[in-house]
Write a protein that holds these residues in place. Structure first.
Motif, PDB file in Angstrom:
ATOM      1  N   SER A  28       0.977  -1.031   0.037  1.00 41.88           N
ATOM      2  CA  SER A  28      -0.063   0.323  -0.531  1.00 41.88           C
ATOM      3  C   SER A  28       0.432   1.406  -0.166  1.00 41.88           C
ATOM      4  O   SER A  28       0.968   2.484   0.919  1.00 41.88           O
ATOM      5  CB  SER A  28      -0.848   0.553   1.332  1.00 41.88           C
ATOM      6  OG  SER A  28      -1.849   1.053   1.505  1.00 41.88           O
ATOM      7  N   GLU A  29       1.322   1.508  -0.543  1.00 35.70           N
ATOM      8  CA  GLU A  29       2.296   2.492  -1.024  1.00 35.70           C
ATOM      9  C   GLU A  29       1.137   3.839  -1.702  1.00 35.70           C
ATOM     10  O   GLU A  29       1.180   5.143  -1.083  1.00 35.70           O
ATOM     11  CB  GLU A  29       3.449   2.688  -2.554  1.00 35.70           C
ATOM     12  CG  GLU A  29       4.073   3.506  -2.327  1.00 35.70           C
ATOM     13  CD  GLU A  29       3.602   5.018  -3.111  1.00 35.70           C
ATOM     14  OE1 GLU A  29       4.022   5.820  -3.139  1.00 35.70           O
ATOM     15  OE2 GLU A  29       2.732   4.731  -4.069  1.00 35.70           O
ATOM     16  N   GLU A  30      -0.160   2.931  -2.163  1.00 32.05           N
ATOM     17  CA  GLU A  30      -0.888   3.966  -2.492  1.00 32.05           C
ATOM     18  C   GLU A  30      -1.987   4.574  -1.358  1.00 32.05           C
ATOM     19  O   GLU A  30      -2.079   3.496  -0.823  1.00 32.05           O
ATOM     20  CB  GLU A  30      -1.465   3.132  -3.849  1.00 32.05           C
ATOM     21  CG  GLU A  30      -0.833   3.152  -5.602  1.00 32.05           C
ATOM     22  CD  GLU A  30      -0.617   4.841  -5.856  1.00 32.05           C
ATOM     23  OE1 GLU A  30      -0.224   5.571  -5.428  1.00 32.05           O
ATOM     24  OE2 GLU A  30       0.570   5.118  -6.358  1.00 32.05           O
ATOM     25  N   PRO A  31      -3.026   5.277  -0.938  1.00 33.82           N
ATOM     26  CA  PRO A  31      -3.745   5.933  -0.219  1.00 33.82           C
ATOM     27  C   PRO A  31      -4.926   5.392   0.017  1.00 33.82           C
ATOM     28  O   PRO A  31      -5.784   5.973   0.203  1.00 33.82           O
ATOM     29  CB  PRO A  31      -3.027   7.145   0.267  1.00 33.82           C
ATOM     30  CG  PRO A  31      -2.922   7.519  -1.684  1.00 33.82           C
ATOM     31  CD  PRO A  31      -2.730   6.693  -2.163  1.00 33.82           C
ATOM     32  N   LEU A  78      -1.492  18.969   0.079  1.00 39.26           N
ATOM     33  CA  LEU A  78      -0.538  19.769   0.407  1.00 39.26           C
ATOM     34  C   LEU A  78       1.018  18.965   0.702  1.00 39.26           C
ATOM     35  O   LEU A  78       0.938  18.187   1.307  1.00 39.26           O
ATOM     36  CB  LEU A  78      -0.839  20.694   1.158  1.00 39.26           C
ATOM     37  CG  LEU A  78      -0.195  21.719   1.089  1.00 39.26           C
ATOM     38  CD1 LEU A  78      -0.625  23.121  -0.291  1.00 39.26           C
ATOM     39  CD2 LEU A  78      -0.828  22.528   2.569  1.00 39.26           C
ATOM     40  N   ARG A  79       1.843  19.331  -0.228  1.00 41.69           N
ATOM     41  CA  ARG A  79       3.106  18.623  -0.596  1.00 41.69           C
ATOM     42  C   ARG A  79       3.921  20.732  -0.788  1.00 41.69           C
ATOM     43  O   ARG A  79       3.681  21.354  -1.724  1.00 41.69           O
ATOM     44  CB  ARG A  79       3.434  17.525  -1.917  1.00 41.69           C
ATOM     45  CG  ARG A  79       2.255  16.472  -0.958  1.00 41.69           C
ATOM     46  CD  ARG A  79       2.832  15.539  -2.720  1.00 41.69           C
ATOM     47  NE  ARG A  79       1.716  14.724  -2.951  1.00 41.69           N
ATOM     48  CZ  ARG A  79       1.305  13.528  -3.129  1.00 41.69           C
ATOM     49  NH1 ARG A  79       3.191  13.695  -3.737  1.00 41.69           N
ATOM     50  NH2 ARG A  79       0.276  13.304  -3.296  1.00 41.69           N
ATOM     51  N   ASP A  80       5.073  19.729  -0.867  1.00 41.60           N
ATOM     52  CA  ASP A  80       6.412  21.121  -0.776  1.00 41.60           C
ATOM     53  C   ASP A  80       7.948  20.317  -0.641  1.00 41.60           C
ATOM     54  O   ASP A  80       7.742  19.040   0.134  1.00 41.60           O
ATOM     55  CB  ASP A  80       6.126  21.409   0.135  1.00 41.60           C
ATOM     56  CG  ASP A  80       6.550  22.925  -0.126  1.00 41.60           C
ATOM     57  OD1 ASP A  80       7.631  23.307  -1.285  1.00 41.60           O
ATOM     58  OD2 ASP A  80       6.204  24.386  -0.137  1.00 41.60           O
ATOM     59  N   ARG A 114       8.873  14.862  -6.471  1.00 39.15           N
ATOM     60  CA  ARG A 114       8.056  16.033  -6.059  1.00 39.15           C
ATOM     61  C   ARG A 114       6.843  14.659  -5.736  1.00 39.15           C
ATOM     62  O   ARG A 114       5.547  15.280  -4.837  1.00 39.15           O
ATOM     63  CB  ARG A 114       7.323  16.715  -7.589  1.00 39.15           C
ATOM     64  CG  ARG A 114       7.874  17.522  -7.441  1.00 39.15           C
ATOM     65  CD  ARG A 114       7.541  18.747  -7.977  1.00 39.15           C
ATOM     66  NE  ARG A 114       8.862  20.185  -8.149  1.00 39.15           N
ATOM     67  CZ  ARG A 114       9.435  20.306  -8.685  1.00 39.15           C
ATOM     68  NH1 ARG A 114      10.260  19.115  -9.359  1.00 39.15           N
ATOM     69  NH2 ARG A 114      10.533  21.363  -8.182  1.00 39.15           N
ATOM     70  N   ALA A 115       6.584  13.814  -6.249  1.00 41.57           N
ATOM     71  CA  ALA A 115       5.158  12.735  -5.851  1.00 41.57           C
ATOM     72  C   ALA A 115       6.144  11.623  -4.572  1.00 41.57           C
ATOM     73  O   ALA A 115       7.250  11.642  -4.244  1.00 41.57           O
ATOM     74  CB  ALA A 115       5.419  11.415  -7.281  1.00 41.57           C
ATOM     75  N   TYR A 116       6.270  10.948  -4.146  1.00 41.35           N
ATOM     76  CA  TYR A 116       6.673  10.547  -3.057  1.00 41.35           C
ATOM     77  C   TYR A 116       6.135   9.057  -3.426  1.00 41.35           C
ATOM     78  O   TYR A 116       6.269   8.770  -4.429  1.00 41.35           O
ATOM     79  CB  TYR A 116       5.894  10.750  -1.836  1.00 41.35           C
ATOM     80  CG  TYR A 116       4.237  10.259  -1.433  1.00 41.35           C
ATOM     81  CD1 TYR A 116       3.354   9.018  -1.400  1.00 41.35           C
ATOM     82  CD2 TYR A 116       3.007  10.927  -1.136  1.00 41.35           C
ATOM     83  CE1 TYR A 116       2.436   8.251  -1.429  1.00 41.35           C
ATOM     84  CE2 TYR A 116       1.523  10.306  -0.924  1.00 41.35           C
ATOM     85  CZ  TYR A 116       1.375   9.723  -1.009  1.00 41.35           C
ATOM     86  OH  TYR A 116       0.142   9.024  -0.831  1.00 41.35           O
ATOM     87  N   HIS A 117       7.023   8.545  -2.740  1.00 42.61           N
ATOM     88  CA  HIS A 117       7.529   6.478  -2.561  1.00 42.61           C
ATOM     89  C   HIS A 117       7.556   6.465  -1.100  1.00 42.61           C
ATOM     90  O   HIS A 117       8.172   7.068   0.224  1.00 42.61           O
ATOM     91  CB  HIS A 117       8.938   6.729  -3.462  1.00 42.61           C
ATOM     92  CG  HIS A 117       8.506   7.530  -4.774  1.00 42.61           C
ATOM     93  ND1 HIS A 117       8.114   6.826  -5.638  1.00 42.61           N
ATOM     94  CD2 HIS A 117       8.744   8.869  -5.034  1.00 42.61           C
ATOM     95  CE1 HIS A 117       8.245   8.527  -7.007  1.00 42.61           C
ATOM     96  NE2 HIS A 117       8.460   9.413  -6.251  1.00 42.61           N
ATOM     97  N   SER A 128       1.321  10.392 -15.759  1.00 38.37           N
ATOM     98  CA  SER A 128       1.068   8.655 -14.167  1.00 38.37           C
ATOM     99  C   SER A 128       0.206   9.137 -13.468  1.00 38.37           C
ATOM    100  O   SER A 128       0.005  10.844 -13.969  1.00 38.37           O
ATOM    101  CB  SER A 128       2.678   8.930 -13.528  1.00 38.37           C
ATOM    102  OG  SER A 128       2.464   8.210 -13.120  1.00 38.37           O
ATOM    103  N   HIS A 129      -0.410   7.893 -13.177  1.00 39.63           N
ATOM    104  CA  HIS A 129      -1.947   8.160 -12.405  1.00 39.63           C
ATOM    105  C   HIS A 129      -2.660   8.051 -13.348  1.00 39.63           C
ATOM    106  O   HIS A 129      -3.170   9.011 -13.301  1.00 39.63           O
ATOM    107  CB  HIS A 129      -2.304   8.773 -10.899  1.00 39.63           C
ATOM    108  CG  HIS A 129      -1.205   8.407 -10.240  1.00 39.63           C
ATOM    109  ND1 HIS A 129      -1.101   9.221  -8.665  1.00 39.63           N
ATOM    110  CD2 HIS A 129      -0.556   7.446 -10.120  1.00 39.63           C
ATOM    111  CE1 HIS A 129      -0.871   8.315  -7.926  1.00 39.63           C
ATOM    112  NE2 HIS A 129      -0.256   7.725  -8.063  1.00 39.63           N
ATOM    113  N   ARG A 130      -2.932   7.487 -14.909  1.00 42.91           N
ATOM    114  CA  ARG A 130      -3.506   7.424 -15.842  1.00 42.91           C
ATOM    115  C   ARG A 130      -3.244   6.817 -16.521  1.00 42.91           C
ATOM    116  O   ARG A 130      -1.955   5.982 -16.664  1.00 42.91           O
ATOM    117  CB  ARG A 130      -3.548   8.792 -16.607  1.00 42.91           C
ATOM    118  CG  ARG A 130      -2.243   9.325 -16.814  1.00 42.91           C
ATOM    119  CD  ARG A 130      -2.299  11.373 -17.213  1.00 42.91           C
ATOM    120  NE  ARG A 130      -2.530  11.073 -18.731  1.00 42.91           N
ATOM    121  CZ  ARG A 130      -2.520  12.262 -18.983  1.00 42.91           C
ATOM    122  NH1 ARG A 130      -2.165  13.256 -18.505  1.00 42.91           N
ATOM    123  NH2 ARG A 130      -3.768  12.093 -20.572  1.00 42.91           N
TER     124      ARG A 130
END
Ligand code: GLV
Ligand code: MN
Ligand code: MN
Length: 419
Positions: free
Chosen positions: A133-136, A297-299, A365-368, A391-393
């Motif tokens: 479950s890397e994906e939420p 929200l990321r940075d 910028r994506a998390y992993h 990605s994610h598509r």
């Protein structure tokens, strides 16, 4: 002895790797080309079978932990030493493509198989992890497996997770055959000497620059929030505008505030998204009495992310006060950014130079799962281009040549780290 690309003849079986990526893509909850494999769905379970089989075909020994992280190991000549790790995930968000995560799992199997074919003998053990479950998607929280491995979530908090149907992690993992205490998932200190994750970039930089390899120096810190808005419903014809308490409209103002705050944070890396927005009752002739939002929200920087969050919270409170809507604003996670290990980055960079592959140091910028592995091990990531950064598509695409180059760089990097 530290092997160099010149004396280590590695030949990646690109056709075999492509075939395996294609086969795993067919293990999906939705018809091709869509890939959907949500944690512990029937497709995820079949995907896990596929991963175990592919690991064994690569000559690796398989074991699993209580949350379903799958480890595939090649024992080194000094098995007591901290291992060199790699790996990624095979779960996929709804309506995803075939490369996100998968390249880092099947590509790492191929990297180790190629090292075996070359006659290489590792001193440290080499280990590939398929993280749970890397994906939420199911629990609203990403990197569950690596988070538990790194001790970045308490067992109590993990046990309190519920999916949309109210099912708990314990219930779902038991149904999937994973028993035993979650506390055992946490890695002993020094388990890994280094960790290197291969992944598609999921952004446009490598593709646009025609650069075959990115080497990750920083991973942006993700955070996410759940907002529940309680308004007042009623008949869409009969409740006049001045007396409405429309939960959906308060949510709409919050979504716009997220966009505004991210754009005005002062950092180009601040990104804010409302990816979940549900309303009740969801009928055309009824005023929405409840709205439910999830904010991502990321940075790469904490100060600008915190500033954006403060602005979102105050705009949300203001909008709700003006509309007479009650708000619950809850943090799901707020993870700090991670730094790559400079020595590991330099080794991967050196490998690229020796293989004649251009490389670029980058921010992810994506998390992993590497975001969490970086807390317990020197870590970097090897990125390969994906077309248009998509990605994610389902249109996500990485070429066989780039995937093979990524696997080759990974193989050499792991070989050096294992010496
Ligand atoms: C991981 O998939 C992310 O959302 O960055
Ligand atoms: Mn993803
Ligand atoms: Mn991924």
């Amino acid at each position: 002895m530290i092997r160099t690309p010149a004396d280590l003849r590695i030949s990646i079986d690109s056709a075999g790797l492509e075939r395996r990526i294609d086969e795993l893509a067919l293990v999906s909850e939705a018809p091709a080309p869509v890939v959907t494999r949500v944690l512990f769905s029937e497709a995820d379970l079949r995907g896990r079978d596929y991963v175990r089989r592919a690991a064994r075909e690569a000559g690796l020994a398989v074991r699993e932990d209580a949350v379903g992280n799958i480890f595939a190991r090649w024992e080194g000549s000094e098995p007591g030493l901290p291992a060199v790790g790699s790996g990624s995930h095979t779960d996929a968000i709804p309506n995803a493509g075939r490369y996100d995560g998968v390249v880092g799992v099947l590509g790492a199997f191929e990297a180790l198989a190629a090292l075996k074919r070359s006659g290489f003998k590792p001193r440290r053990s080499l280990e590939v992890v398929m993280f749970t479950s890397e994906e939420p998607t199911r629990f609203g929280l990403g990197c569950l497996g690596s988070r538990l491995m790194a001790g970045s979530i308490s067992v109590e908090k993990a046990q309190a997770l519920r999916d949309r149907e109210g099912r708990s992690l314990d219930e779902l993992r038991a149904a999937a055959g994973y028993k035993g205490p979650l506390s055992a998932v946490r890695l002993a200190p020094g388990t890994y000497h280094a960790f290197v994750e291969l992944h598609i970039e999921q952004g446009p930089i490598l593709d646009a620059g025609k650069i075959p390899i990115g080497i990750v120096e920083h991973i942006a810190g993700p955070s996410s929030y759940r907002v529940t808005l309680h308004g007042e419903g009623g008949h869409a014809g009969a409740v006049l505008m001045p007396v409405r308490h429309d939960a959906m409209l308060a949510g709409a103002e919050i979504a716009l505030a997220v966009e505004r705050a991210a754009k005005a944070s002062g950092s180009p890396d601040t990104v804010g998204t409302v990816g979940v927005f549900r309303i009740e009752p969801g009928a055309v002739n009824s005023v929405p009495f409840r709205a439910y939002l999830e904010i991502d929200l990321r940075d790469a920087r904490m100060d600008t992310r915190s500033k954006a969050l403060a602005e979102i919270r105050s705009a949300a409170a203001e909008a709700c006060a003006a509309r007479g809507v009650r708000m619950e604003f809850e943090e799901i996670n707020a993870d700090p950014p991670a730094d790559g290990d400079q020595e590991t980055v330099a080794i991967a960079e050196q490998v690229c130079a020796e293989l004649g592959l251009r490389s670029l140091r980058m921010v992810s910028r994506a998390y992993h799962d590497s975001l969490f592995m970086a807390r317990v091990s020197p870590t970097t990531m090897i990125f390969i281009p994906c077309r248009n950064g998509w990605s994610h598509r389902p249109e996500e695409y990485a070429s066989p040549e780039h995937i093979a180059s990524g696997a080759e760089v990974l193989a050499h990097t792991m070989a050096r780290l294992s010496a």
